[in-house]
Structures are given as C-alpha cells and as structure tokens.
Motif scaffolding. Structure first.
Motif: not given
Length: 196
Positions: A10-13, A25-32, A43-48, A51-55
C-alpha cells in the motif's frame, strides 16, 4: 507482488501514484486496486489517505532519527560525529527523494493536527542535530559566532531543497553531495575537519 506485505504494498503504490498524479489526484480506490487489496484491508493499516501520506514521510524520518541517534551516541570526536550525521541526512534524503518530495509538496493538504504532529517529529530530529552543534560551541570545538539554531536551520534549508535539483543519474552521488554538505557545515563552524 503478492509476497510483499500488504502494508508495504500500500505504501509503495501510494508513493508511486502520489508521485505520478499528485496527492489530490489520487483516490483511495486507485491505491487499493494498484496494491491488489480491498479498501477494508487498507483501512486495517491506515485510517485515511492522509495517514498514508504521513507514513510515507514518517518512515524516512524515523529511519533518519535512528541513524542520527547511533551516530551522535557513537565513537569519534564531536566534529567527526557531526560530519557523519550531516553527510548521512543528505545521503538518506537523496536515497528517499520521492518520499520527501511528495510529502513536502502535499503537506499543506493534511489535516491541521497531522501537520502539527509531523512538525513535532521533524523538530525532534533538528533538536538532536542542533544539540551536537551547541555542545561543540560550548566546548570551543566550533565557533559560536552564529547561534546553533540558525546554523541548523540554514543547513536543513539546503537539505530540504535537494528535491528541486538532485538527480540520481547526475554527476554527483548522494554520498558525494553528503560529504560536500558536511564539509561546508564544518567549515562554517570553524572546524578544519573533513570526512575521509
């Protein structure tokens, strides 16, 4: 791809997509979809998405903090340790340039409380680095003509600017740039030390 842990995927993508399309310009759907997981798994690993950007930035900063702690508490003279720490932050920043560029480009989009948390994390790193400069000034190893806080702010202004000009395929490697930056820092503090 399936063998890579879900969180890392998830972090890599997310990093790749944020770099290509921007955070907005990137949606959660595109990431998953890119990571080959469900939204529930994300959402098991990141709340939003925040949260991904922060990590993305947080993992680099935590790695740098661990390395700084090892260097600061390690062997060698204070000048040698400061030189090593300065070279290291440049080398690790250039090795993780996409993560840092994405973060600094998008940080203003984070929720205010997340921005505050990130600034506090970065401040802890800068303070540990500053303490080495201040110690050297107190002991007379470094010139105290310029306050330690200003020395560190000036140095990190240059480090944070790396994303605008450094290229992995350029004429200098990250390690070479790191040595030059560290040499400049020590020279500005009146120390003749240069790393070998």
């Amino acid at each position: 791809m399936k063998e890579e842990p879900v969180r890392d995927r998830l972090l890599s993508e997310a990093t790749r997509l944020f770099a290509e399309r921007g955070f907005e310009g990137t949606s959660v759907q595109e990431i998953v979809v890119a990571a080959g997981v469900t939204k529930g798994a994300m959402y098991h690993y990141f709340t939003s998405k925040d949260d991904l950007l922060h990590e993305i930035y947080g993992r680099v900063l935590r790695m740098q903090m661990a390395r700084l702690t090892r260097i600061a508490d390690g062997p060698g003279t204070l000048a040698e340790r400061l030189h090593a720490a300065a070279a290291d932050v440049v080398e690790t920043s250039t090795a993780n340039l996409d993560d840092s560029k994405i973060f600094f480009r998008s940080m203003h989009l984070l929720a205010p409380e997340t921005q505050k948390s990130v600034r506090a994390e970065r401040r802890r790193y800068h303070e540990r680095f500053r303490d080495m400069v201040a110690q050297g000034q107190l002991e007379g190893t470094f010139s105290d003509r310029v306050p330690a806080e200003l020395v560190v702010d000036y140095f990190f202004g240059s480090v944070h600017h790396l994303g605008t000009w450094f290229h992995a395929n350029g004429t200098l490697t990250g390690a070479q740039v790191g040595k030059h930056f560290a040499d400049l820092l020590l020279a500005s503090l009146g120390s003749g030390h240069t790393g070998q």
